[in-house]
Write an enzyme that holds these catalytic residues in place. Structure first.
Site, PDB file in Angstrom:
ATOM      1  N   SER A 182       0.613  -0.991  -0.064  1.00 38.59           N
ATOM      2  CA  SER A 182       0.066   0.078  -0.062  1.00 38.59           C
ATOM      3  C   SER A 182       0.690   1.452  -0.093  1.00 38.59           C
ATOM      4  O   SER A 182       1.890   1.101   0.566  1.00 38.59           O
ATOM      5  CB  SER A 182      -0.593  -0.015   1.094  1.00 38.59           C
ATOM      6  OG  SER A 182      -1.525   0.772   1.599  1.00 38.59           O
ATOM      7  N   TYR A 241      -1.220  -0.504  10.410  1.00 35.38           N
ATOM      8  CA  TYR A 241      -1.438  -0.549   9.116  1.00 35.38           C
ATOM      9  C   TYR A 241      -0.124  -0.616   8.604  1.00 35.38           C
ATOM     10  O   TYR A 241       0.456  -1.317   7.287  1.00 35.38           O
ATOM     11  CB  TYR A 241      -2.664  -0.211   8.482  1.00 35.38           C
ATOM     12  CG  TYR A 241      -3.177  -0.676   6.821  1.00 35.38           C
ATOM     13  CD1 TYR A 241      -3.508  -1.872   6.668  1.00 35.38           C
ATOM     14  CD2 TYR A 241      -2.560  -0.346   5.917  1.00 35.38           C
ATOM     15  CE1 TYR A 241      -3.582  -2.416   5.423  1.00 35.38           C
ATOM     16  CE2 TYR A 241      -3.213  -0.021   4.908  1.00 35.38           C
ATOM     17  CZ  TYR A 241      -3.453  -1.578   4.458  1.00 35.38           C
ATOM     18  OH  TYR A 241      -2.936  -2.098   2.992  1.00 35.38           O
TER      19      TYR A 241
END
Length: 235
Positions: A143, A159
């Site tokens: 990501s 995350y």
């Protein structure tokens, strides 16, 4: 099975981007293993693709369980004797809107267990199948949140750290791995899935296409890179 048919495995392949990756690989002539920890969802998703005459089979694998990964690798070796493409797509996004030091530490631990250690153990268990034939393509779904620049901003800490670590793992393994085995990381963008939510601008199909090209790169293709839509991006 013909020696010319390449075998691909996608973790978290029962929905979202993972499901699309399974579908597109199968449409491009791969024999695809849809791996999921949910047998009911996994079988259902694989059957749906099989019903469209695509070469897809289901494999039970929980990336949080080393024994489950080890057994899955043995099964793939027995069934196919090879693995050409491994897409580490399974991931979790457990962050609530809390600061890293304010959240329950178990959120960070669970996130790292799936998004980082899960990938590490999957690669470790499956790479012997690639080394056996001196060929392989490993793609880690990361990501833009894993970019170092994102660490300057608060929020989504668990995350972010898990994807930063995943990016580091990709580079380190690219330096270690020999033969024509390439490992790269992809940012699929903000995608409309259960994880991304309905307001995300990109479809799973677009995201899967941006990942597929790395599964089919030639010997001169990149390794140890971070890509979005086929273009290198900053770590």
């Amino acid at each position: 099975m013909s020696k010319d048919i390449k075998v691909a495995l996608v973790t978290g392949g029962n929905r979202g981007i993972g499901y699309e990756q399974v579908k597109q690989l199968a449409m491009n002539g791969f024999n695809v293993i849809l791996a999921s920890r949910d047998p009911e969802m996994g079988h259902k998703s694989a059957k749906k693709l099989k019903d469209s005459n695509l070469d897809v089979s289901f494999l039970m694998m929980d990336v949080n369980n080393q024994e489950s990964i080890r057994k899955a690798a043995i099964t793939v070796n027995e069934r196919y004797g090879r693995l050409d493409v491994l897409i580490n797509n399974a991931g979790v996004y457990l962050d609530e809107n809390k600061k890293l030091l304010g959240m329950d530490p178990s959120i960070l631990e669970k996130t790292m267990a799936t998004n980082f250690f899960g990938v590490y153990h999957v690669i470790r268990s499956f790479i012997p199948l690639m080394e056996k034939q001196g060929y392989g393509r490993i793609i880690n779904v990361s990501s833009e949140y894993g970019a170092m620049s994102e660490m300057s901003y608060p929020g989504v800490g668990a995350y972010k750290l898990s994807k930063l670590a995943l990016n580091g793992l990709t580079r380190l393994l690219a330096a270690e791995i020999k033969d024509d085995i390439k490992i790269n990381t992809v940012d699929p963008g903000w995608v409309s899935t259960d994880m991304g939510g309905p307001s995300a601008p990109r479809t799973p199909k677009q995201a899967a296409e941006s990942i597929l090209w790395l599964a089919t790169i030639g010997t001169s293709g990149p390794s140890g890179g971070f890509f979005r839509d086929g273009e290198p991006i900053d770590w």
